[in-house]
Design an enzyme around this catalytic site. Structure first.
Site: not given
Ligand code: NAD
Length: 441
Positions: A154-155, A210, A214, A257-259, A266, A334
């Site tokens: 996912e991007f 992916k 990043n 952008y510097a910051g 991620c 985070r």
């Molecule tokens: P998050 O922590 O916001 O959500 C994860 C969810 O999974 C939680 O609600 C948790 O309760 C649930 N969970 C955990 N174990 C489970 C299980 N066994 N069964 C059912 N549910 C379960 O995570 P996120 O930010 O959505 O990221 C998810 C993944 O996507 C990660 O690998 C992250 O690196 C990737 N990702 C995140 C983003 C972003 O912008 N947040 C963008 C691209 C990719």
């Protein structure tokens, strides 16, 4: 078409809601009972612009449902998206335990062919582990059921996630079967009408894409921060340098952008994970090691400027902190640079008056009971009897505040701009002493 989405965080909830919005029957599964009950009432676990409306509409129309019970809903599913977290383990490598738990749960409960699509960011080779976890359960059940695995990283960008999902630049998919491709084609067809592309590739390449994406973006940020710090020493201005290089089409304008450094769920995690993957393969990722080290140093740069300005006598001072989320339009805290700044300020004896348009609740949760941090309702309240302003997150509403009103209560008209959103000349006219990143020490 019926789809199960496991994990209702930023990625899972956006994926589930957007697929339901184009007519797919979607069931979102999460192990968090409270989160799931809240979602049924329309209470979202995250702030993401526009997401609440899509969730509400599709829930009311019955296309989007929420449950904690995967086995009860798996029947008839064409595809299952795994969207659970992959946080860094102690050595920085991505912790696969949540993903593999879900894979195992899938193996325990599938009854017919299903395509298992990993959307979580996972190290190269993870699809084999997912396949094995499912197969082990099927074997234990004595069941012979076909399934395929696919990688669909996912991007989306937090804060613009709906737009990114609905009309992304590209959809990257790693597959190794024609049947899997058919399912993916069907799921994403409604989005292809907008003219964008699915890039099919082998599964390891999709998984690596992916991390590489990043890592590249993080590299641009650390590069610019490194140059910005040198600009200060040689009397150059990083904002001019950014324009000077960004207009070169080979370089491009974005992510220059510097910051105060990158944060969020991620970049820090994925850079660390790629470094770790390199180490496991005897291929140290030397560039990324520097990217990470530069970023760690950068998070403290604003504090150092503030401390220098006050002759390292911060005890008894009050700093107004504008912005807490790791970037605008999200409540995600985070690895937010604001946490490092607030920790350093309070350790040095200063008090903080902080405001963020949406992340205050999350910040309170993370910072706990700290009598040196006071949360305010707007920027004007933060500056009451404050000694300086530190801007950490570039929310739109911080761009043009009423400086006259601010000067009425701010003790010293000094601003430390951690995102270079203000013009030093204009702020000087307003009567402020200005410090940015990479332009004035
Ligand atoms: P998050 O922590 O916001 O959500 C994860 C969810 O999974 C939680 O609600 C948790 O309760 C649930 N969970 C955990 N174990 C489970 C299980 N066994 N069964 C059912 N549910 C379960 O995570 P996120 O930010 O959505 O990221 C998810 C993944 O996507 C990660 O690998 C992250 O690196 C990737 N990702 C995140 C983003 C972003 O912008 N947040 C963008 C691209 C990719």
């Amino acid at each position: 078409m019926k789809v199960i989405v496991v994990g209702t965080g930023y990625v899972g909830l956006v994926t589930g809601a957007c697929l339901a919005d184009v007519g797919v029957e979607v069931c979102c599964i999460d192990i968090d009972v409270q989160k799931t009950e809240n979602l049924k009432k329309g209470i979202l676990p995250i702030y993401e612009p526009g997401l609440d409306v899509i969730v509400k509409n599709n829930f009311e129309r019955g296309r989007l449902t929420f449950s904690t019970d995967l086995a009860a809903h798996i029947k008839g599913a064409d595809a299952i998206f795994i969207c659970v977290g992959t946080p860094p383990g102690e050595d920085g490598s991505a912790d696969m335990k949540y993903v593999l738990q879900v894979a195992s749960d899938i193996g325990s409960s599938i009854e017919d062919y299903v395509l298992v699509i990993t959307k979580s960011t996972v190290p190269v080779g993870s699809s084999h582990k997912v396949r094995k976890a499912i197969s082990d359960q099927l074997q234990a059940r004595g069941a012979q059921i076909d399934f395929d695995v696919a990688s669909n990283p996912e991007f989306l960008k937090e804060g613009a996630a709906i737009k990114d999902f609905m009309s992304p630049d590209r959809i990257v998919v790693g597959i190794d079967s024609d049947r899997a491709k058919e399912v993916i084609d069907t799921i994403y067809k409604p989005f292809l009408l907008n003219g964008y592309r699915i890039l099919y590739m082998d599964i390891p390449s999709a998984e690596m894409t992916k991390y590489a994406a990043n890592a590249m973006l993080a590299t641009r940020i650390s590069f610019m921060n490194d140059v910005a710090n040198l600009c200060e020493l040689v009397g150059a201005n990083i904002n001019h340098v950014r324009n000077g290089i960004g207009t070169d089409p080979r370089i491009g304008k974005k992510f220059l952008y510097a910051g105060v450094g990158y944060g969020g769920s991620c970049f820090p995690k994925d850079v660390k994970a790629l470094i770790q993957i390199g180490l496991e393969h005897n291929k140290p990722m030397r560039l990324l090691e520097s990217v990470e080290a530069i970023n760690e140093d950068q998070k403290i740069v604003l504090f150092e400027k503030i401390s220098r300005y006050f002759d390292h006598q911060l005890a008894g001072k009050t700093i107004a902190v504008w912005g807490l989320a790791f970037k605008p339009n999200t409540d995600d805290m985070r690895e937010a640079p604001s946490l490092v700044l607030i920790e350093a300020l309070t350790q040095a004896g200063a008090s903080v008056r902080a405001f963020d348009p949406v992340a205050v609740a999350e910040a309170k949760h993370l910072l706990g009971d700290n009598d040196k941090v006071h949360f305010c309702d707007d920027v004007y309240e933060t500056v009451e009897a404050a000694d300086a302003i530190a801007l950490v997150t570039e929310w739109n509403e911080f761009r043009l505040p009423n400086w006259d009103k601010i000067k009425e209560t701010l003790k010293t008209p000094v601003i430390f701009d951690g995102r270079n959103i203000y013009d030093d000349v204009q702020l000087a006219r307003e009567g402020f002493t200005y410090f940015g990143i990479g332009n004035r020490g």
